[in-house]
Write a protein that holds these residues in place. Structure first.
Motif, PDB file in Angstrom:
ATOM      1  N   VAL A  32      47.800  26.817  17.373  1.00 62.64           N
ATOM      2  CA  VAL A  32      47.987  28.192  17.834  1.00 62.64           C
ATOM      3  C   VAL A  32      46.983  28.457  18.947  1.00 62.64           C
ATOM      4  CG1 VAL A  32      47.936  30.628  17.194  1.00 62.64           C
ATOM      5  CG2 VAL A  32      48.746  28.928  15.547  1.00 62.64           C
ATOM      6  N   LYS A  33      47.498  28.848  20.101  1.00 66.37           N
ATOM      7  CA  LYS A  33      46.643  29.147  21.253  1.00 66.37           C
ATOM      8  C   LYS A  33      46.431  30.656  21.319  1.00 66.37           C
ATOM      9  CE  LYS A  33      46.115  28.036  26.123  1.00 66.37           C
ATOM     10  NZ  LYS A  33      46.728  27.279  27.238  1.00 66.37           N
TER      11      LYS A  33
ATOM     12  N   ALA B 268      39.214  28.209  29.796  1.00 67.39           N
ATOM     13  CA  ALA B 268      38.572  29.336  30.454  1.00 67.39           C
ATOM     14  C   ALA B 268      38.925  30.672  29.813  1.00 67.39           C
ATOM     15  CB  ALA B 268      38.952  29.358  31.928  1.00 67.39           C
ATOM     16  N   SER B 269      40.100  30.763  29.218  1.00 70.15           N
ATOM     17  CA  SER B 269      40.532  32.069  28.710  1.00 70.15           C
ATOM     18  C   SER B 269      41.213  32.020  27.350  1.00 70.15           C
ATOM     19  CB  SER B 269      41.492  32.705  29.719  1.00 70.15           C
ATOM     20  OG  SER B 269      42.596  31.852  29.917  1.00 70.15           O
ATOM     21  N   ALA B 270      41.211  30.879  26.697  1.00 72.36           N
ATOM     22  CA  ALA B 270      41.901  30.777  25.417  1.00 72.36           C
ATOM     23  C   ALA B 270      41.253  29.722  24.533  1.00 72.36           C
ATOM     24  CB  ALA B 270      43.372  30.436  25.634  1.00 72.36           C
TER      25      ALA B 270
ATOM     26  N   ASP C  11      38.009  38.825  26.100  1.00 71.88           N
ATOM     27  CA  ASP C  11      36.605  38.954  26.497  1.00 71.88           C
ATOM     28  C   ASP C  11      36.253  37.954  27.593  1.00 71.88           C
ATOM     29  OD1 ASP C  11      36.081  41.030  24.750  1.00 71.88           O
ATOM     30  OD2 ASP C  11      35.476  39.674  23.133  1.00 71.88           O
ATOM     31  N   ARG C  12      36.844  36.768  27.549  1.00 65.43           N
ATOM     32  CA  ARG C  12      36.580  35.762  28.580  1.00 65.43           C
ATOM     33  C   ARG C  12      37.177  36.158  29.927  1.00 65.43           C
ATOM     34  NH1 ARG C  12      37.876  30.028  25.715  1.00 65.43           N
ATOM     35  NH2 ARG C  12      36.876  30.489  23.751  1.00 65.43           N
ATOM     36  N   CYS C  13      38.169  37.021  29.900  1.00 65.44           N
ATOM     37  CA  CYS C  13      38.771  37.501  31.147  1.00 65.44           C
ATOM     38  C   CYS C  13      37.988  38.682  31.723  1.00 65.44           C
ATOM     39  CB  CYS C  13      40.220  37.926  30.908  1.00 65.44           C
ATOM     40  SG  CYS C  13      41.332  36.550  30.607  1.00 65.44           S
TER      41      CYS C  13
END
Length: 83
Positions: free
Chosen positions: A40-41, A22-24, A46-48
């Motif tokens: 690497v995460k 959802a955010s990464a 922008d997704r937040c």
């Protein structure tokens, strides 16, 4: 004992995307000093949708991971630098 990883962005070569949430997004990368493949995460702000609570929660979660290979929260990559 585990390896200590650098927080220097020049020490990593990003390869392909291997997953997302959802955010990464998670990327396969090479840790150049020892030529080791790592994951690497990368948090995608922008997704937040600039939701500071979302960003705060994710940052706290990243920092709570007690792994030698967790670099904690770093702000040294953006999507244009990865592709």
């Amino acid at each position: 004992m585990g390896r200590n990883y650098s927080a220097n962005p020049d020490d990593y070569k990003f390869l392909e995307e291997v997953g997302y949430g959802a955010s990464a997004t998670v990327y396969r990368a090479i840790y150049l000093p020892v030529n080791e493949v790592v994951a690497v995460k990368c948090l995608d702000l922008d997704r937040c949708n600039s939701n500071l609570e979302c960003v705060s929660d994710i940052t706290l979660t990243f920092n709570a991971i007690t792994s030698l290979c967790n670099l904690g929260s770093r702000g040294w990559r953006n999507s244009s630098e990865i592709d």
